[in-house]
Design a protein around this motif. Structure first.
Motif, PDB file in Angstrom:
ATOM      1  N   CYS A 147       0.796  -0.789   0.515  1.00  0.00           N
ATOM      2  CA  CYS A 147      -0.542   0.312  -0.035  1.00  0.00           C
ATOM      3  C   CYS A 147       0.956   1.597   0.140  1.00  0.00           C
ATOM      4  O   CYS A 147       0.389   2.607  -0.093  1.00  0.00           O
ATOM      5  CB  CYS A 147      -0.650   0.143   1.077  1.00  0.00           C
ATOM      6  N   ILE A 164       0.398  -0.809  -4.448  1.00  0.00           N
ATOM      7  CA  ILE A 164      -1.579  -0.198  -5.337  1.00  0.00           C
ATOM      8  C   ILE A 164      -1.859   0.311  -4.505  1.00  0.00           C
ATOM      9  O   ILE A 164      -2.261   0.611  -2.725  1.00  0.00           O
ATOM     10  CB  ILE A 164      -1.373  -2.035  -4.927  1.00  0.00           C
ATOM     11  N   LYS A 165      -2.344   1.460  -4.556  1.00  0.00           N
ATOM     12  CA  LYS A 165      -2.676   2.464  -4.117  1.00  0.00           C
ATOM     13  C   LYS A 165      -4.475   2.769  -3.872  1.00  0.00           C
ATOM     14  O   LYS A 165      -5.173   1.715  -4.498  1.00  0.00           O
ATOM     15  CB  LYS A 165      -3.777   4.352  -4.896  1.00  0.00           C
ATOM     16  N   ASN A 166      -4.543   3.026  -2.355  1.00  0.00           N
ATOM     17  CA  ASN A 166      -5.948   2.832  -1.402  1.00  0.00           C
ATOM     18  C   ASN A 166      -7.221   3.938  -2.145  1.00  0.00           C
ATOM     19  O   ASN A 166      -7.393   4.300  -1.519  1.00  0.00           O
ATOM     20  CB  ASN A 166      -5.647   2.563   0.151  1.00  0.00           C
ATOM     21  N   GLY A 167      -7.143   3.132  -3.520  1.00  0.00           N
ATOM     22  CA  GLY A 167      -8.494   3.825  -4.351  1.00  0.00           C
ATOM     23  C   GLY A 167      -9.733   3.507  -3.761  1.00  0.00           C
ATOM     24  O   GLY A 167     -10.319   2.905  -2.981  1.00  0.00           O
ATOM     25  N   THR A 352      -7.300   1.992  -9.498  1.00  0.00           N
ATOM     26  CA  THR A 352      -7.020   0.581  -9.098  1.00  0.00           C
ATOM     27  C   THR A 352      -8.105  -0.194  -9.232  1.00  0.00           C
ATOM     28  O   THR A 352      -6.683  -1.562  -9.385  1.00  0.00           O
ATOM     29  CB  THR A 352      -7.467   0.981  -7.538  1.00  0.00           C
ATOM     30  N   TYR A 355      -7.380  -2.322 -12.801  1.00  0.00           N
ATOM     31  CA  TYR A 355      -5.553  -2.893 -12.743  1.00  0.00           C
ATOM     32  C   TYR A 355      -5.536  -4.298 -12.158  1.00  0.00           C
ATOM     33  O   TYR A 355      -5.057  -5.158 -12.681  1.00  0.00           O
ATOM     34  CB  TYR A 355      -4.408  -1.840 -12.119  1.00  0.00           C
TER      35      TYR A 355
END
Length: 363
Positions: A147, A164-167, A352, A355
């Motif tokens: 994260c 991985i962005k915490n979308g 997010t 992907y």
């Protein structure tokens, strides 16, 4: 249909679980199906929502209860179910057992993802297990996610991992004066009261004790203030006792677990997070999406600072220093839409999920 199995220790109303639930919410569920493998019985609104979206939950015995039962049940589960899944997505704060990933690999699941959601862990036992098992991740995993950069270093060392962005669904957090007034009315809070908010489980890492001291100092400067605490945990009674001892019970609202964090944040004026450590705290992303000025500890990863209205303070500073920063942050603050900052840095859940779907479907 592409079938994905999320693996997590539990399914509480917390940051990692919010990430997983958001992925399910935003995915194309005509093409992607999600189930959950957990190790602690869980009944809450998050699970209810996941089940309403078609997710199945499998609960196996925890490792600490009986290592033999734990391993046998994992082996049997993957022997019977592995053929049903195209991908395993493990999410957690520390690798205290590699067994779920090992059995996923043993029974030939194509994509095995390990996803780090923290930058440290509590307890020497957990730390030692994590230090041991993380060495074996490359043997049984195909993808390495984190994260944040700090979280990546904690889990994978020098091994390259994808952040991985915490979308989140930015629409839910858009500033809304009607919801703000409605929530404050429900909570018995006046329109002009300064509301300091915090969302987090009552555990040592979240540093609630210091937060109470900060708020007590704030009351000396701004008497018409309220502290809103959302969450549950093992230290909740201790914090309640501290609040009572300090004589500020009528100024601190313990809200328990909530599934409407987006609404609650509309009622706040400032978000404060004095955590001892974090990966990339999901709730901090939400607070910034809600256009709240945020005061966070200097232990929080720089990756988490998304808007210009988020500043850091040192945990070595006195509570009074933190209180002064809150006063400065909230003075004449104009709460306007911050979604552009989150979009620019990739915190939209749509980005997010698109992907992740490409990874889940890869062969």
């Amino acid at each position: 249909m592409t079938n994905i199995l999320f693996i997590s220790e539990h399914f509480n109303v917390a940051g990692t679980e919010t990430f997983m639930l958001n992925v399910v919410r935003a995915s194309d569920r005509t093409q992607y199906h999600f189930d959950f493998l957990i190790f602690r019985p869980t009944e809450n609104k998050y699970r209810e929502e996941a089940e309403d979206m078609g997710c199945n939950f499998y609960t196996l015995p925890p490792r600490r209860e009986s290592p033999v039962r734990y391993l046998c049940s994992l082996n049997m589960f993957f022997k019977n179910h592995a053929k049903n899944y195209d991908a395993v997505h493990w999410c957690g704060g520390a690798i205290s057992s590699i067994a779920p990933l090992y059995y996923a690999n043993k029974y030939n699941i194509t994509n095995i993802i390990v996803h780090s959601h923290n930058s440290s862990c509590s307890g020497i036992h957990t730390y030692l297990l994590h230090s041991l098992f993380r060495r074996f991740l490359p043997i049984c995993c195909t993808h390495f996610f984190a994260c944040s950069t700090l979280s990546s270093e904690f889990f994978f060392g020098k091994r390259e991992a994808i952040v991985i962005k915490n979308g989140i669904d930015l629409r839910k957090y858009k500033v809304n004066g009607d919801i703000r007034n409605e929530c404050r009315k429900e909570m018995g809070i006046g329109r002009e009261t300064l509301v300091i908010g915090h969302v987090g489980r009552f555990e040592e890492v979240k540093n609630h004790s210091f937060l109470i001291e900060i708020f007590n100092e704030l009351l000396q400067k701004r008497e018409d203030s309220i502290l809103l605490l959302i969450g549950k945990g093992s230290l909740e009674d201790n914090i309640k006792e501290k609040v009572k001892t300090m004589g500020i019970e009528n100024k601190v609202l313990f809200m328990g677990e909530r599934s409407d964090i987006d609404r609650c944040m509309q009622a706040m004026d400032c978000f404060v997070m004095p955590s001892l450590y974090e990966g990339l705290p999901f709730v901090l992303v939400e607070a910034q999406a809600a256009a709240l000025p945020c005061l966070i500890s200097d232990t929080v990863n720089d990756d988490a600072v998304i808007t210009p209205y988020t500043i850091k303070a040192s945990l070595s500073d006195k509570a009074e220093v933190w209180a002064d920063k809150i006063i400065k942050l909230t003075a004449n603050y104009n709460r306007t839409d911050t979604s552009r900052y989150l979009k620019e840095k990739g915190f939209s859940i749509e980005d997010t999920v698109r992907y992740l779907e490409s990874i889940y479907s890869s062969k």
